[in-house]
Design a protein around this motif. Structure first.
Motif, PDB file in Angstrom:
ATOM      1  N   ALA A 110       0.835  -1.208   0.000  1.00 52.88           N
ATOM      2  CA  ALA A 110       0.000   0.000   0.000  1.00 52.88           C
ATOM      3  C   ALA A 110       0.872   1.262   0.000  1.00 52.88           C
ATOM      4  O   ALA A 110       0.560   2.239  -0.681  1.00 52.88           O
ATOM      5  N   GLY A 111       1.968   1.241   0.745  1.00 54.35           N
ATOM      6  CA  GLY A 111       2.882   2.380   0.761  1.00 54.35           C
ATOM      7  C   GLY A 111       3.510   2.623  -0.594  1.00 54.35           C
ATOM      8  O   GLY A 111       3.628   3.774  -1.042  1.00 54.35           O
ATOM      9  N   ILE A 112       3.890   1.553  -1.272  1.00 56.65           N
ATOM     10  CA  ILE A 112       4.459   1.686  -2.613  1.00 56.65           C
ATOM     11  C   ILE A 112       3.414   2.238  -3.575  1.00 56.65           C
ATOM     12  O   ILE A 112       3.716   3.090  -4.422  1.00 56.65           O
ATOM     13  N   MET A 158       1.084   4.276  -2.830  1.00 52.55           N
ATOM     14  CA  MET A 158       0.959   5.704  -2.563  1.00 52.55           C
ATOM     15  C   MET A 158       2.155   6.468  -3.117  1.00 52.55           C
ATOM     16  O   MET A 158       2.010   7.607  -3.566  1.00 52.55           O
ATOM     17  N   LEU A 159       3.337   5.864  -3.123  1.00 50.60           N
ATOM     18  CA  LEU A 159       4.485   6.516  -3.755  1.00 50.60           C
ATOM     19  C   LEU A 159       4.276   6.624  -5.265  1.00 50.60           C
ATOM     20  O   LEU A 159       4.639   7.640  -5.880  1.00 50.60           O
ATOM     21  N   VAL A 160       3.685   5.592  -5.859  1.00 50.82           N
ATOM     22  CA  VAL A 160       3.347   5.653  -7.285  1.00 50.82           C
ATOM     23  C   VAL A 160       2.337   6.777  -7.519  1.00 50.82           C
ATOM     24  O   VAL A 160       2.465   7.568  -8.463  1.00 50.82           O
ATOM     25  N   GLY A 161       1.332   6.877  -6.640  1.00 49.91           N
ATOM     26  CA  GLY A 161       0.349   7.957  -6.745  1.00 49.91           C
ATOM     27  C   GLY A 161       0.993   9.326  -6.635  1.00 49.91           C
ATOM     28  O   GLY A 161       0.626  10.258  -7.353  1.00 49.91           O
ATOM     29  N   ALA A 162       1.961   9.454  -5.736  1.00 51.82           N
ATOM     30  CA  ALA A 162       2.676  10.727  -5.598  1.00 51.82           C
ATOM     31  C   ALA A 162       3.451  11.044  -6.871  1.00 51.82           C
ATOM     32  O   ALA A 162       3.459  12.193  -7.337  1.00 51.82           O
ATOM     33  N   ILE A 181       2.525   6.939   6.570  1.00 54.22           N
ATOM     34  CA  ILE A 181       1.733   6.170   7.527  1.00 54.22           C
ATOM     35  C   ILE A 181       1.926   4.676   7.281  1.00 54.22           C
ATOM     36  O   ILE A 181       2.130   3.898   8.224  1.00 54.22           O
ATOM     37  N   ALA A 182       1.877   4.269   6.020  1.00 50.88           N
ATOM     38  CA  ALA A 182       2.052   2.851   5.687  1.00 50.88           C
ATOM     39  C   ALA A 182       3.424   2.351   6.123  1.00 50.88           C
ATOM     40  O   ALA A 182       3.546   1.294   6.765  1.00 50.88           O
ATOM     41  N   PHE A 183       4.463   3.111   5.817  1.00 53.24           N
ATOM     42  CA  PHE A 183       5.812   2.659   6.140  1.00 53.24           C
ATOM     43  C   PHE A 183       6.108   2.728   7.641  1.00 53.24           C
ATOM     44  O   PHE A 183       6.933   1.975   8.145  1.00 53.24           O
ATOM     45  N   SER A 184       5.401   3.596   8.364  1.00 55.62           N
ATOM     46  CA  SER A 184       5.563   3.588   9.830  1.00 55.62           C
ATOM     47  C   SER A 184       4.983   2.302  10.407  1.00 55.62           C
ATOM     48  O   SER A 184       5.511   1.758  11.375  1.00 55.62           O
ATOM     49  N   GLY A 185       3.920   1.777   9.813  1.00 55.61           N
ATOM     50  CA  GLY A 185       3.372   0.492  10.242  1.00 55.61           C
ATOM     51  C   GLY A 185       4.289  -0.663   9.884  1.00 55.61           C
ATOM     52  O   GLY A 185       4.384  -1.642  10.632  1.00 55.61           O
ATOM     53  N   VAL A 186       4.975  -0.553   8.748  1.00 57.23           N
ATOM     54  CA  VAL A 186       5.926  -1.590   8.344  1.00 57.23           C
ATOM     55  C   VAL A 186       7.087  -1.653   9.342  1.00 57.23           C
ATOM     56  O   VAL A 186       7.534  -2.733   9.722  1.00 57.23           O
TER      57      VAL A 186
END
Length: 169
Positions: free
Chosen positions: A79-81, A83-87, A159-164
């Motif tokens: 999910a974090g990746i 969002m990086l693609v979305g950015a 947020i995603a990577f803080s959970g990772v």
């Protein structure tokens, strides 16, 4: 409340799913309530959210129901990746709007409006064209929708990577 507790996979995946839903929901609200018709690049920028929400919900379910920590972390990373693609897509679109580089040649939608007269439907298909990707339809604090998408996507990725990175599972 410590950062460790805030960055737990449960909290991260819940915030991520809610944040993604709120962001894409806001875009849909601007479209359907505010009347801002999206261009082709605007529509493409929604895809990471559409694909990412179920992934974030799966991460939340894994974290809540005792799934393996590696699965929860992997789903959050995916999910974090996304969002990086979305950015990245937002940066590209914002650059097109500011004229830093060329946008795609086919950057227009056909969803401007539908006639109430059934006899005019075919004529409308040929005459109605969506907005160009090169012109921002709205700016707030100097940023277009694409620019705000970059900010939202980067916050959600964090947020995603803080959970990772969380030690809890």
């Amino acid at each position: 409340m410590s950062f460790q507790r805030v960055s737990s996979p449960v909290v991260s995946s819940a915030l991520l799913a809610l944040g993604m839903a709120a962001t894409v929901g806001g875009a849909l609200g601007f479209e359907h309530i505010g009347g801002y018709i999206p261009c082709a690049l605007c529509l493409l920028q929604r895809d990471p959210y559409y694909y990412g929400i179920p992934v974030a919900v799966a991460a939340l379910a894994s974290a809540l129901f005792g799934g393996p920590a590696w699965l929860t972390r992997t789903l959050l990373a995916i999910a974090g990746i996304m969002m990086l693609v979305g950015a990245g897509m937002g940066v590209y679109h914002a650059g097109v709007e500011w004229g830093f580089w060329e946008g795609p040649a086919t950057c227009a939608t056909t969803a401007q409006g539908v006639t109430q007269n059934a006899g005019d439907l075919l004529a409308d298909l040929n005459s109605k064209h969506g907005p160009s990707c090169t012109e921002a339809s709205f700016r707030f604090l100097g940023l277009s929708f694409a620019g705000w998408n970059v900010i939202a996507s980067l916050i959600l990725a964090a947020i995603a990577f803080s959970g990772v990175r969380s030690r809890k599972a």
